[in-house]
Design an enzyme around this catalytic site. Structure first.
Site, PDB file in Angstrom:
ATOM      1  N   TYR A   1     -20.941   6.004   2.005  1.00 42.19           N
ATOM      2  CA  TYR A   1     -19.881   6.027   2.112  1.00 42.19           C
ATOM      3  C   TYR A   1     -18.729   5.932   3.643  1.00 42.19           C
ATOM      4  CZ  TYR A   1     -18.166   9.406  -0.845  1.00 42.19           C
ATOM      5  OH  TYR A   1     -17.624  10.041  -2.156  1.00 42.19           O
TER       6      TYR A   1
ATOM      7  N   GLU B   1     -14.901   7.004   4.587  1.00 43.88           N
ATOM      8  CA  GLU B   1     -14.344   7.460   4.663  1.00 43.88           C
ATOM      9  C   GLU B   1     -13.290   7.309   6.021  1.00 43.88           C
ATOM     10  OE1 GLU B   1     -13.711  11.501   3.230  1.00 43.88           O
ATOM     11  OE2 GLU B   1     -14.399  10.768   1.221  1.00 43.88           O
TER      12      GLU B   1
ATOM     13  N   ASP C   1       6.122  -6.772  -5.243  1.00 46.19           N
ATOM     14  CA  ASP C   1       4.163  -6.289  -6.658  1.00 46.19           C
ATOM     15  C   ASP C   1       3.829  -7.773  -7.209  1.00 46.19           C
ATOM     16  OD1 ASP C   1       2.390  -5.914  -7.988  1.00 46.19           O
ATOM     17  OD2 ASP C   1       2.584  -3.993  -8.643  1.00 46.19           O
TER      18      ASP C   1
ATOM     19  N   THR D   1      -2.970  -6.333  -7.048  1.00 50.95           N
ATOM     20  CA  THR D   1      -4.321  -6.515  -7.019  1.00 50.95           C
ATOM     21  C   THR D   1      -5.092  -8.048  -6.650  1.00 50.95           C
ATOM     22  OG1 THR D   1      -3.642  -7.672  -9.243  1.00 50.95           O
ATOM     23  CG2 THR D   1      -3.593  -5.119  -9.155  1.00 50.95           C
TER      24      THR D   1
ATOM     25  N   LYS E   1      -7.041 -10.866  -9.841  1.00 47.18           N
ATOM     26  CA  LYS E   1      -6.110 -11.973 -11.199  1.00 47.18           C
ATOM     27  C   LYS E   1      -5.978 -13.517 -10.782  1.00 47.18           C
ATOM     28  CE  LYS E   1      -3.472  -8.307 -13.330  1.00 47.18           C
ATOM     29  NZ  LYS E   1      -3.363  -6.671 -11.907  1.00 47.18           N
TER      30      LYS E   1
ATOM     31  N   ARG F   1     -12.079  -6.696  -8.929  1.00 43.40           N
ATOM     32  CA  ARG F   1     -11.203  -4.933  -9.615  1.00 43.40           C
ATOM     33  C   ARG F   1     -11.325  -4.656  -7.962  1.00 43.40           C
ATOM     34  NH1 ARG F   1     -10.474  -6.488 -14.568  1.00 43.40           N
ATOM     35  NH2 ARG F   1      -8.758  -4.910 -14.654  1.00 43.40           N
TER      36      ARG F   1
HETATM   37  N1  DSN Z   1      -2.949  -4.497 -16.724  1.00 44.74           N
HETATM   38  C1  DSN Z   1      -2.042  -5.618 -15.836  1.00 44.74           C
HETATM   39  C2  DSN Z   1      -1.366  -7.104 -16.528  1.00 44.74           C
HETATM   40  O1  DSN Z   1      -2.457  -6.900 -17.714  1.00 44.74           O
HETATM   41  O2  DSN Z   1      -0.896  -7.313 -16.372  1.00 44.74           O
HETATM   42  C3  DSN Z   1      -0.977  -5.052 -14.582  1.00 44.74           C
HETATM   43  O3  DSN Z   1      -1.385  -4.626 -14.444  1.00 44.74           O
END
Ligand code: DSN
Length: 422
Positions: free
Chosen positions: A56, A58, A202, A228, A231, A237
């Protein structure tokens, strides 16, 4: 799953281990075209499954609410430094659990419930958390939404400016989940400045392309970058928020204690490794190959009579409008899945159909590029898509099975990073 690959898991929970093994086979044998997915490296996988999981933490490095942070602090500080270096930003927070919590933290940092916020409409290619009605961001805040032009499929920056000046939103989001074209961050910055809005890019979909120099960077143009990490960036993730120094305190306070508790340290470690990988020359080559493959695939699909939103792509993503093919997106996506080609059905701008049964299919090249497929393979990929969509229209299951066999044969020659040969 072979017992030698994950011996403890196989011994303790063979049922669960069998599900993971099946997923490994699926990811090995199929052509994965969902543009938000990828294959992480074996190093990222290892880093994401370590004893860091047991802590943990925090707080932030050097300022924790729990003791025993000697190693966790170093892990998080390394991830932060790597994010700052890679994206050329003043400040990075690597703790958001994923993209939606990251964006919620931005709202918490800069807006109050009821404030007006602006983003691209979800059916136009935006994201739920950019103020769309069914999201908390669209019910706790007053979301106003821009879209793309009906004839070109492109953002009309004059229309965005008019809306921003009429509404004076607290926040403007640019970026989205189904945008095949380059985002003009400088144009958004000038609109946000005129409207007195905080500008958020974003870049979840294109973070890896930005890191590899295959898409312009929002750094220096926007107040906050949200992304994120799983990707095109090819990490675990998770998510990151990056910003100018003036916003650092507000962002950190919003993530913790505003929204989250303890960070997922094992994920932070995986992010650090992914950022290290993304700083290598091989990743620059990867990012450019993703775009080259997408352009080649788009051209091959156009040659086969497919209608693409905006007429093509500048990045990793292609949005196919199947209206002219007489096959709804969901029917096509499910047929492609049976043919070993994994995509998602998607709304297209001005879609007359419902979101759960839309007209489009969204594809992309991050995963196939990670496996080493190149421009020369894209006509074959387009051919398989075309045959599968035709087969879907005719209900021709043997044709789908034939494509599945051909796909598996090719994929066997291109082992996936992080996976054993199936
Ligand atoms: N779920 C994502 C995507 O597939 O683009 C976006 O949050």
């Amino acid at each position: 799953m072979s017992a030698s690959r994950h011996p403890a898991l196989s011994a303790t929970d063979p049922e669960l281990a069998s599900f993971v093994a099946a997923e490994e086979v699926l990811q090995s044998q199929t052509l994965r075209l969902i543009p938000s997915e990828n294959y992480v490296s074996a190093a990222v996988l290892e880093a994401s499954g370590t004893v860091l999981q047991n802590k943990y933490s925090e707080g932030y490095p050097g300022r924790r609410y729990y003791e025993g942070q000697q190693n966790v602090d170093r892990v998080e500080a390394l991830a932060i430094e790597r994010a700052k270096g890679l994206f050329g930003v003043d400040h990075a927070n690597v703790q958001p659990y994923s993209g939606s919590p990251a964006n919620l933290a931005v709202y918490l940092a800069f807006a109050k419930p009821g404030d007006t916020v602006m983003g691209m409409a979800l059916p136009m290619g935006g994201h739920l958390t950019h103020g769309w009605g069914v999201s908390a961001t669209g019910s706790w805040f007053r979301g106003v939404q821009y879209g793309v032009q009906a004839d070109t499929g492109l953002i009309d920056y004059d229309a965005v400016r008019d809306l921003a000046l009429a509404e004076r939103p607290k926040l403007i989001f640019c970026g989205g989940t189904a945008l095949p074209r380059t985002i003009d961050f400088a144009a958004f910055a000038s609109i946000a400045e005129e409207a007195g809005s905080v500008l958020v890019a974003d870049v979840a979909h294109i973070a890896g392309l930005i890191a590899g120099g295959a898409h312009p960077s929002p750094a220096g143009h926007v107040d906050v970058i949200s992304t994120t990490t799983h990707k095109t960036l090819r990490g675990p993730r998770g998510a990151m928020l990056m910003c100018r120094e003036e916003h650092a305190k507000a962002i950190d306070k919003a993530v913790f204690p505003g929204l989250q508790g303890g960070p997922h340290n094992q994920t932070t470690a995986g992010i650090a490794v992914a950022l290290h990988e993304a700083a290598q020359p091989s990743f620059t080559a990867y990012a450019h190959a993703v775009v080259a493959n997408a352009k080649a695939l788009a051209a091959a699909l156009l040659e086969r009579g497919f209608d693409l939103v905006s007429g093509g792509t500048d990045n990793h993503l292609i949005l196919i409008d199947l209206t002219g093919k007489d096959v709804p997106g969901k029917v096509a996506a499910k047929a492609l899945d049976r043919a070993g080609i994994v995509v998602n059905y998607n709304t297209v701008p001005f879609d007359p159909r419902k979101p759960f049964d839309p007209s489009g299919v969204r594809i992309g090249t991050p995963s196939l590029t990670s496996r080493g497929l190149g421009v020369a393979h894209m006509p074959q990929v387009a051919d398989w898509i075309s045959r599968a969509v035709d087969a879907a229209a005719k209900g021709d299951e043997p044709a789908l099975a034939a494509v599945r066999t051909e796909v598996a044969d090719l994929m066997a020659a291109f082992p996936a990073p992080g996976l054993p040969l199936a």
